[in-house]
Design an enzyme around this catalytic site. Structure first.
Site, mmCIF file in Angstrom:
data_model
loop_
_atom_site.group_PDB
_atom_site.id
_atom_site.type_symbol
_atom_site.label_atom_id
_atom_site.label_comp_id
_atom_site.label_asym_id
_atom_site.label_seq_id
_atom_site.Cartn_x
_atom_site.Cartn_y
_atom_site.Cartn_z
ATOM 1 N N LYS A 140 0.827 -1.206 0.000
ATOM 2 C CA LYS A 140 0.000 0.000 0.000
ATOM 3 C C LYS A 140 0.860 1.255 0.000
ATOM 4 C CE LYS A 140 -4.064 -0.085 1.580
ATOM 5 N NZ LYS A 140 -4.533 -1.087 2.495
ATOM 6 N N ARG A 159 -2.939 3.120 8.202
ATOM 7 C CA ARG A 159 -3.228 1.881 7.468
ATOM 8 C C ARG A 159 -2.063 0.907 7.522
ATOM 9 N NH1 ARG A 159 -7.526 2.692 3.690
ATOM 10 N NH2 ARG A 159 -8.250 4.818 3.842
ATOM 11 N N GLY A 170 -7.456 -7.764 4.805
ATOM 12 C CA GLY A 170 -8.246 -7.823 6.034
ATOM 13 C C GLY A 170 -7.556 -8.513 7.201
ATOM 14 N N MET A 209 -4.751 -7.519 8.790
ATOM 15 C CA MET A 209 -4.135 -6.612 9.762
ATOM 16 C C MET A 209 -5.038 -5.381 9.928
ATOM 17 S SD MET A 209 -0.194 -6.976 8.721
ATOM 18 C CE MET A 209 -0.483 -6.465 7.075
ATOM 19 N N ARG A 261 -4.882 -0.590 -8.502
ATOM 20 C CA ARG A 261 -4.234 -1.911 -8.598
ATOM 21 C C ARG A 261 -4.638 -2.538 -9.923
ATOM 22 N NH1 ARG A 261 -8.142 -4.138 -3.868
ATOM 23 N NH2 ARG A 261 -10.037 -3.668 -4.983
ATOM 24 N N HIS A 289 -13.038 -43.909 -18.249
ATOM 25 C CA HIS A 289 -13.492 -43.946 -19.635
ATOM 26 C C HIS A 289 -14.379 -42.749 -19.943
ATOM 27 C CE1 HIS A 289 -16.475 -45.073 -22.702
ATOM 28 N NE2 HIS A 289 -15.400 -45.508 -23.329
ATOM 29 N N ARG A 293 -7.271 -42.870 -30.517
ATOM 30 C CA ARG A 293 -7.511 -44.152 -29.841
ATOM 31 C C ARG A 293 -8.441 -44.982 -30.722
ATOM 32 N NH1 ARG A 293 -7.700 -40.400 -25.121
ATOM 33 N NH2 ARG A 293 -6.433 -41.231 -23.430
ATOM 34 N N ARG A 323 -2.987 -44.934 -32.632
ATOM 35 C CA ARG A 323 -2.532 -45.932 -31.667
ATOM 36 C C ARG A 323 -3.237 -47.254 -31.928
ATOM 37 N NH1 ARG A 323 -3.620 -45.065 -25.404
ATOM 38 N NH2 ARG A 323 -5.694 -45.737 -26.004
ATOM 39 N N GLU A 328 4.396 -45.598 -21.307
ATOM 40 C CA GLU A 328 3.389 -45.513 -20.226
ATOM 41 C C GLU A 328 3.585 -46.635 -19.222
ATOM 42 O OE1 GLU A 328 -0.561 -45.900 -21.893
ATOM 43 O OE2 GLU A 328 0.107 -47.346 -23.380
ATOM 44 N N SER A 374 5.672 -41.312 -27.112
ATOM 45 C CA SER A 374 4.624 -40.458 -26.573
ATOM 46 C C SER A 374 4.331 -40.921 -25.150
ATOM 47 C CB SER A 374 3.371 -40.561 -27.440
ATOM 48 O OG SER A 374 2.377 -39.744 -26.905
ATOM 49 N N GLY A 384 2.392 -41.701 -22.136
ATOM 50 C CA GLY A 384 1.005 -41.912 -21.704
ATOM 51 C C GLY A 384 0.991 -41.721 -20.205
ATOM 52 N N THR A 385 0.894 -40.454 -19.818
ATOM 53 C CA THR A 385 1.075 -40.169 -18.385
ATOM 54 C C THR A 385 -0.114 -40.584 -17.525
ATOM 55 O OG1 THR A 385 0.505 -37.924 -19.004
ATOM 56 C CG2 THR A 385 2.826 -38.372 -18.520
ATOM 57 N N ASN A 386 -1.224 -40.959 -18.157
ATOM 58 C CA ASN A 386 -2.325 -41.494 -17.339
ATOM 59 C C ASN A 386 -1.883 -42.834 -16.758
ATOM 60 O OD1 ASN A 386 -3.799 -39.361 -18.361
ATOM 61 N ND2 ASN A 386 -4.758 -40.580 -19.965
ATOM 62 N N ASP A 387 -1.448 -43.721 -17.640
ATOM 63 C CA ASP A 387 -0.997 -45.028 -17.155
ATOM 64 C C ASP A 387 0.330 -44.924 -16.418
ATOM 65 O OD1 ASP A 387 -2.947 -46.996 -17.736
ATOM 66 O OD2 ASP A 387 -2.561 -46.706 -19.863
ATOM 67 N N CYS A 431 0.776 -37.571 -24.393
ATOM 68 C CA CYS A 431 -0.629 -37.608 -24.806
ATOM 69 C C CYS A 431 -1.554 -37.961 -23.643
ATOM 70 C CB CYS A 431 -0.834 -38.551 -25.988
ATOM 71 S SG CYS A 431 -0.421 -40.259 -25.617
ATOM 72 N N TYR A 446 6.266 -32.022 -28.487
ATOM 73 C CA TYR A 446 4.849 -31.653 -28.555
ATOM 74 C C TYR A 446 4.078 -32.121 -27.322
ATOM 75 C CZ TYR A 446 3.721 -36.528 -29.775
ATOM 76 O OH TYR A 446 3.565 -37.886 -29.737
HETATM 77 C C1 PEP Z 1 -2.236 -42.697 -21.121
HETATM 78 O O1 PEP Z 1 -2.158 -43.746 -20.510
HETATM 79 O O2 PEP Z 1 -1.795 -41.626 -20.699
HETATM 80 C C2 PEP Z 1 -2.911 -42.649 -22.431
HETATM 81 C C3 PEP Z 1 -2.883 -41.566 -23.166
HETATM 82 O O3 PEP Z 1 -3.625 -43.740 -22.815
HETATM 83 P P1 PEP Z 1 -5.057 -44.148 -22.235
HETATM 84 O O4 PEP Z 1 -5.539 -43.008 -21.409
HETATM 85 O O5 PEP Z 1 -5.883 -44.439 -23.404
HETATM 86 O O6 PEP Z 1 -4.719 -45.348 -21.432
HETATM 87 MG MG MG Z 2 -2.599 -45.586 -21.578
#
Ligand code: PEP
Ligand code: MG
Length: 931
Positions: A25, A94, A103, A105, A340, A456, A562, A618, A795, A814, A816-819, A882, A902
């Site tokens: 302030k 102030r 809020g 002080m 601000r 899913h 997919r 895939r 993955e 690629s 597959g960070t979900n798995d 992905c 990517y």
């Molecule tokens: C994953 O596993 O990150 C992936 C992209 O494949 P899926 O979600 O279809 O298993």
């Molecule tokens: Mg997967």
């Protein structure tokens, strides 16, 4: 001994950038003063003074002397006297630290009021009621903050006075009532402290400064710093800013208001805000009178309006940002009290970024950096109308953003029929399976009571850009009764609900929504982002329609197609099931031969939609049983069929039984029984229960044979491709033939074949050998040597560990960070998010949901290592992501940092990822991996 240390800075001399010393302030007031804005004069006692006070529990030597000198200067500047009987100088005291702690002080207003200056205030304002109101407020605020008197004592008197005079609200008290109240408040101070309320304004000031310093260590402030992890390096003590009070209620040439330099709702380049004539700041907030739009001021106070327009340009050309400012007009003089950076919605952020660049106010870099990528979501999917009021019925996981209303339908077939008939539908399921896909197409949104954000339903809905709430466990679905219960509320098929996939809330009835809008300014901004970013942004899309939509969002290719979704379309599921149920290779091949042209057409459609851009297809990933009904469902159907068969049998035997038991009666009804038996025969023929039962039992046998305890770790992905080479061969052929056909038509395509669930290099080699063989066969039949890339999903943890070898075969990876997240944590991606993960997040065991925000410390390290090792083998290796994290801005920054080529995410997140990719590049030097 007097200290030579300087503690106090006039607004004209303090360094507007030194928030550590002057607090946010104080620094702001100094900066505003120094750029020539008309700020009420004042000065700031530094955080050093605060720390010195806290150390010795007394104001440091010399501080009050400095304050007195600055007060004398203030008196001179304002022409008012501190404690004066005619023209009193009142001040605000102030708090303000380097980090904003709203809020937390204390702040004291109207300091300097006493029995003498009160008279002066009455003379100044000509408003006795106002003066007494200010006085009683000041006594209470000072009493509470500086003298530690609990609010209760004052509040009790206030209630009593209101009751005594029949005043429902504070504003209903007249001057005499407020006079009486002020007297009572003074008595409270005397009683509680054993001393009279301090009348000497300098004594008031000294006590107030100490109290504000102390509030830095008050419980509220300490808890807040703990909660938001504010360290000493970020904010160390509070400064105290002492500012001349200005009054907007000194007549019709006075007023108060708030303004934005541009419209914060639309971004339009016009001044925006509201004001009230002859009013104090709190009157605007309290809503006692309806403020007027600043535009009206042009008529009412033209000179002040002109000054406000000037103020707006000055603020923007200095701050290079839209400003949200407060102003007061005291007797025709405009004061700017605060400014601000303005908070705006996404639409306004995008528009102002582009327009301020064109006006030369900001650079392109700044235009790209000032918007939080995630807020763009507001513009990409429908949202609930901003002013709706409705109580949420239940809350699940925010699985796919956007809001939608529709009639509840409990199965995909009905959703398809009713959706096709033009009804708005929300598909409500315990969980969805690939075979529900036709229901998704026709539904406005999807609600499931089980499953996480990578379930899913969530993944498919995101791919289609449809709202989805998953894992809403408060909803108990009864498929048989075609109803669902949430607590005591029963929802039946056909009832209308609204879901908000951005928050996970479910509402009964229809709530209006506002549509998505992809403006010209958004296109411009994202075009700039693409010029800057190093990462390309691809989309996860499984059909030509989704691919085209992703292209509209600016996708630079398809990073994940997919193929299982194509298997699930209603026209091909029976063929897929035939393939699964085949007893022999020949039978299976026959089914695959029928699937081949269908898949080829699918791929051709996607390649065409994405012409000129890469498309990564895939090969089949999910376990086979996902294409078949569940065992429980089949058992139920078979039991019903048996019942039907027994009933028919009993009816067939009816004439004979009757003849035997009662020949007379039989004679009597014989004529009527004949047509009945005929109808029964026709019914039996058309239903063929024996055949249907046999077929279902065969499927059941297969379902039982395919059942696995851990299907996620089971017979799926490349393992299927190896044990049933004919399945992958059909898909590879379909891809390459589709590519050859496109090639013949002169369509420029860049196909890529990707293998899921790979764990060993031998697996990859095996599939690569199919690819090589089929490539030659396609060349022989089509006369075209299709150019494509062959790559692997990473993955499975082992694949990351072996990436150096994988890169000998794979031309791209690629993640597959979900798995990969599931495997790294050993958390089931289907269950964790609605079982223990929220608790883990609440209790700080895990900061984020690792299925949403990439776990850089664990999963990220595996990725980094895999990229490095892969590129040692093949420096040109293309690497992307992905999994769902590919659309998350924080995760994208890490992907840039480890030099991925990517990211690939669902279509509607593509714009978010494009902006995040540009920001990752612009901020790369500042990036630090969390440790
Ligand atoms: C994953 O596993 O990150 C992936 C992209 O494949 P899926 O979600 O279809 O298993
Ligand atoms: Mg997967």
């Amino acid at each position: 001994m007097t200290s030579s240390k300087k503690y106090v800075y006039a607004f004209e001399e303090g360094d507007g950038k030194n928030k550590m010393l002057l607090g946010g302030k104080g620094a702001n007031l100094c900066e505003m003063t120094q750029i020539g804005l008309n700020v009420p004069p004042g000065f700031t006692a530094s955080t050093d003074a605060c720390n010195a006070y806290l150390e010795k529990n007394q104001l440091p030597p010399g501080l009050m002397d400095e304050i007195r000198t600055h007060m004398a200067a203030l008196e001179k500047k304002t022409g008012k006297g501190f404690g004066d009987a005619k023209n009193p100088l009142l001040i605000s005291v102030r708090s303000g630290a380097a980090m904003s702690m709203p809020g937390m002080m204390d702040t004291i207003l109207n300091l300097g009021l006493n029995e003498v200056s009160l008279k002066g205030l009455i003379t100044q304002t000509g408003n006795e009621r106002f003066a007494y109101d200010a006085y009683r407020r000041f006594i209470q605020l000072f009493g509470k903050i500086a003298l530690n008197i609990s609010d209760e004592h004052f509040d009790e008197r206030m209630v009593a006075i209101k009751r005594k005079y029949g005043a429902p609200q504070d504003v209903d008290l007249n001057t005499e009532h407020l006079k009486e109240l002020a007297g009572e408040f003074l008595a409270i101070v005397q009683r509680q402290t054993g001393q009279a309320f301090p009348q000497d304004p300098f004594v008031q000031l000294e006590i107030a400064v100490g109290a504000v310093f102390r509030s830095w260590m008050g419980k509220r402030a300490v808890d807040y710093r703990k909660q938001f992890r504010i360290t000493k390096a970020q904010a160390n003590g509070t400064a105290v800013s002492i500012c001349t009070m200005v009054f907007g209620n000194m007549g019709n040439d006075s007023g108060t208001g708030v303004g934005f330099t541009r419209n914060p709702g639309t971004g339009e380049n016009v001044i925006y805000g509201e004001y009230l004539v002859n009013a104090q700041g709190e009157d605007v907030v309290a809503g006692i009178r309806t403020p007027k739009a600043i535009a009206e001021m042009e008529q009412e106070m033209p000179e002040i309006h002109r000054q406000l327009i000037q103020l707006r340009s000055r603020l923007e050309s200095h701050y290079h940002e839209v400003q949200d400012f407060e102003f007061t007009i005291e007797k025709g003089i405009l004061y700017c009290l605060q400014t601000r950076n303005g908070k705006m919605n996404a639409r306004a952020m995008v528009r102002t970024s582009v327009e301020m660049f064109h006006q030369g106010l900001i650079t392109k870099e700044r235009a790209l950096l000032r918007t939080e990528p995630a807020v763009l979501e507001q513009l990409l999917v429908p949202q609930l109308a901003p002013n709706f009021h409705a109580k949420s019925l239940a809350q699940g996981l925010s699985a796919s953003p956007g809001a939608a209303s529709g009639k509840i339908v409990f199965d995909a077939d009905t959703a398809e029929t009713r959706g096709r008939a033009g009804e708005k539908i929300i598909l409500v399921r315990e969980e969805t399976k690939p075979e529900d896909i036709h229901g998704f197409f026709q539904a406005q949104g999807i609600l499931t009571s089980r499953g996480g954000k990578t379930s899913h339903a969530a993944v498919v809905a995101r791919g289609m850009g449809k709202p989805c709430v998953s894992g809403c466990e408060q909803i108990v679905i009864n498929d048989q009764l075609r109803s669902a219960k949430v607590g005591d509320t029963v929802l039946r098929e056909g009832d209308v609900i609204t879901i908000d996939g951005g928050t996970g809330h479910v509402y009964a009835g229809e709530i209006p929504t506002v549509e998505a809008e992809f403006s010209e300014e958004m296109n411009t901004l994202l075009g700039w982002a693409d010029e800057v970013a190093a990462l390309k942004v691809m989309a996860n899309a499984d059909s030509p329609v989704d691919a085209l939509r992703a292209r509209e969002f600016g996708a630079m290719g398809i990073g994940l197609c997919r193929t299982e979704r194509m298997f699930n379309a209603t026209d091909r599921l029976p063929i897929v099931q035939e393939m699964i149920l085949a007893e022999t290779l020949e039978e299976r091949q026959a089914a695959l031969d029928r699937l081949l042209p269908i898949q080829r057409a699918d791929f051709k459609g996607i390649f065409k939609a994405m012409k000129g851009l890469p498309v990564t297809v895939r090969l089949l990933d999910p376990p086979m049983h996902e294409f078949l009904p569940t065992a429980a469902q089949l058992e139920l159907e078979i039991a019903h069929l048996h019942q039907l068969r027994d009933t028919i049998k009993a009816l067939e035997d009816l004439p004979e039984t009757l003849k035997m038991l009662n020949p007379k009666l039989y004679q009597q009804y014989a004529d009527g029984l004949t047509p009945l038996m005929g109808a029964l025969g026709t019914f039996k023929k058309s239903h063929m229960e024996d055949e249907v039962i046999a077929k279902k039992e065969k499927i059941l046998k297969k379902v039982r044979a395919l059942a696995e305890v851990n299907p996620m770790l089971g017979h799926r992905g490349v393992r299927l491709g190896i044990t049933y080479p004919e399945i992958y061969s059909m898909q590879i052929r379909a891809i390459l033939e589709a590519a050859a056909l496109c090639g013949k038509q002169g369509i420029e395509i860049y196909p890529e074949i990707m293998v899921p669930q790979v764990a060993t290099v031998e697996e990859l080699k095996r599939i690569h050998s199919y690819v090589q063989r089929i490539r030659q066969e396609v060349r022989a039949t089509h006369g075209i040597d299709v150019q494509f890339k062959f790559g692997s999903m990473l993955e499975v943890v082992r694949a990351c560990m072996r990436s150096g070898r994988m890169a000998e075969i794979a031309e791209f990876f690629s993640f597959g960070t979900n798995d990969l997240s599931q495997a790294t944590f050993s958390f089931s991606r289907e269950d964790a998010e609605n079982k223990f993960l929220p608790f883990y997040n609440e209790t700080g065991i895990l900061e984020d949901n690792p299925f949403e925000v990439l776990d850089i410390k664990g999963v990220g390290q595996l990725m980094k290592m895999a990229v490095q090792n892969g590129r040692v083998t093949n420096p040109d290796l293309k690497v992307g992501i992905c999994g769902e994290h590919g659309g998350h801005p924080g995760s994208i920054r890490f992907c840039h940092h480890i030099k991925l080529n990517y990211v690939s995410c669902s279509g509607p997140r593509v714009p978010i990822a494009r902006l995040a990719a540009a920001q990752a590049k612009l901020l790369e030097d500042q990036y630090r991996e969390p440790v």
